[in-house]
Design a protein around this motif. Structure first.
Motif, PDB file in Angstrom:
ATOM      1  N   ASP A 148       0.827  -1.208   0.000  1.00 42.75           N
ATOM      2  CA  ASP A 148       0.000   0.000   0.000  1.00 42.75           C
ATOM      3  C   ASP A 148       0.862   1.258   0.000  1.00 42.75           C
ATOM      4  O   ASP A 148       0.547   2.227  -0.694  1.00 42.75           O
ATOM      5  CB  ASP A 148      -0.956   0.001   1.192  1.00 42.75           C
ATOM      6  N   ILE A 149       1.943   1.262   0.749  1.00 46.52           N
ATOM      7  CA  ILE A 149       2.857   2.409   0.747  1.00 46.52           C
ATOM      8  C   ILE A 149       3.461   2.594  -0.636  1.00 46.52           C
ATOM      9  O   ILE A 149       3.554   3.716  -1.144  1.00 46.52           O
ATOM     10  CB  ILE A 149       3.937   2.242   1.833  1.00 46.52           C
ATOM     11  N   ILE A 175       0.816   4.123  -2.877  1.00 43.81           N
ATOM     12  CA  ILE A 175       0.591   5.541  -2.583  1.00 43.81           C
ATOM     13  C   ILE A 175       1.728   6.394  -3.139  1.00 43.81           C
ATOM     14  O   ILE A 175       1.495   7.466  -3.716  1.00 43.81           O
ATOM     15  CB  ILE A 175       0.386   5.756  -1.074  1.00 43.81           C
ATOM     16  N   ILE A 198       1.137   6.633  -6.790  1.00 41.62           N
ATOM     17  CA  ILE A 198      -0.017   7.483  -7.092  1.00 41.62           C
ATOM     18  C   ILE A 198       0.372   8.951  -6.996  1.00 41.62           C
ATOM     19  O   ILE A 198       0.064   9.750  -7.888  1.00 41.62           O
ATOM     20  CB  ILE A 198      -1.194   7.174  -6.140  1.00 41.62           C
ATOM     21  N   VAL A 199       1.071   9.311  -5.930  1.00 41.42           N
ATOM     22  CA  VAL A 199       1.472  10.711  -5.738  1.00 41.42           C
ATOM     23  C   VAL A 199       2.419  11.154  -6.860  1.00 41.42           C
ATOM     24  O   VAL A 199       2.361  12.295  -7.305  1.00 41.42           O
ATOM     25  CB  VAL A 199       2.110  10.899  -4.346  1.00 41.42           C
ATOM     26  N   LYS A 242      -5.628  11.857  -7.722  1.00 37.29           N
ATOM     27  CA  LYS A 242      -4.653  11.325  -6.767  1.00 37.29           C
ATOM     28  C   LYS A 242      -5.282  11.153  -5.390  1.00 37.29           C
ATOM     29  O   LYS A 242      -5.093  10.123  -4.733  1.00 37.29           O
ATOM     30  CB  LYS A 242      -3.440  12.255  -6.661  1.00 37.29           C
ATOM     31  N   TRP A 295      -7.653   8.144  -5.418  1.00 37.69           N
ATOM     32  CA  TRP A 295      -6.935   6.871  -5.448  1.00 37.69           C
ATOM     33  C   TRP A 295      -6.292   6.571  -4.100  1.00 37.69           C
ATOM     34  O   TRP A 295      -6.346   5.441  -3.608  1.00 37.69           O
ATOM     35  CB  TRP A 295      -5.867   6.873  -6.546  1.00 37.69           C
ATOM     36  N   VAL A 296      -5.668   7.584  -3.484  1.00 40.05           N
ATOM     37  CA  VAL A 296      -5.042   7.368  -2.173  1.00 40.05           C
ATOM     38  C   VAL A 296      -6.091   6.994  -1.140  1.00 40.05           C
ATOM     39  O   VAL A 296      -5.895   6.075  -0.337  1.00 40.05           O
ATOM     40  CB  VAL A 296      -4.227   8.613  -1.734  1.00 40.05           C
ATOM     41  N   VAL A 318      -7.092   3.371  -1.599  1.00 44.00           N
ATOM     42  CA  VAL A 318      -6.082   2.427  -1.097  1.00 44.00           C
ATOM     43  C   VAL A 318      -6.066   2.428   0.433  1.00 44.00           C
ATOM     44  O   VAL A 318      -5.888   1.379   1.054  1.00 44.00           O
ATOM     45  CB  VAL A 318      -4.691   2.770  -1.677  1.00 44.00           C
ATOM     46  N   LEU A 319      -6.268   3.582   1.049  1.00 45.12           N
ATOM     47  CA  LEU A 319      -6.253   3.646   2.513  1.00 45.12           C
ATOM     48  C   LEU A 319      -7.499   3.029   3.146  1.00 45.12           C
ATOM     49  O   LEU A 319      -7.411   2.355   4.165  1.00 45.12           O
ATOM     50  CB  LEU A 319      -6.114   5.101   2.976  1.00 45.12           C
ATOM     51  N   TRP A 353      -5.958  -0.558  -7.958  1.00 44.80           N
ATOM     52  CA  TRP A 353      -4.940   0.387  -8.408  1.00 44.80           C
ATOM     53  C   TRP A 353      -3.914  -0.311  -9.307  1.00 44.80           C
ATOM     54  O   TRP A 353      -3.506   0.228 -10.326  1.00 44.80           O
ATOM     55  CB  TRP A 353      -4.199   1.016  -7.210  1.00 44.80           C
TER      56      TRP A 353
END
Length: 60
Positions: free
Chosen positions: A13-14, A17, A20-21, A30, A33-34, A37-38, A48
């Motif tokens: 996940d990190i 992210i 994505i960023v 963005k 999407w974040v 995922v969170l 994703w």
């Protein structure tokens, strides 16, 4: 075993992210999407991975 799965999922996940960023998507894209995922760590990562924005570096 659950602990190991959790650590692996957290790392993935990190990674998602960070990608994505760094993508060329719009700011709102963005953020959405974040959040996806969170809020949904496993499903959000899978979605994703197949459909999310890619980092600008990957497009070159």
């Amino acid at each position: 075993m659950e602990f190991l799965f959790g650590i692996i999922l957290l790392a993935l996940d990190i990674w998602a992210i960070i990608n994505i960023v760094g993508s060329g998507a719009s700011t709102m894209g963005k953020v959405l999407w974040v959040l996806g995922v969170l809020i949904f760590p496993l499903v959000g990562f899978i979605v994703w991975f197949f459909a999310g924005p890619r980092s600008a570096r990957a497009a070159i």
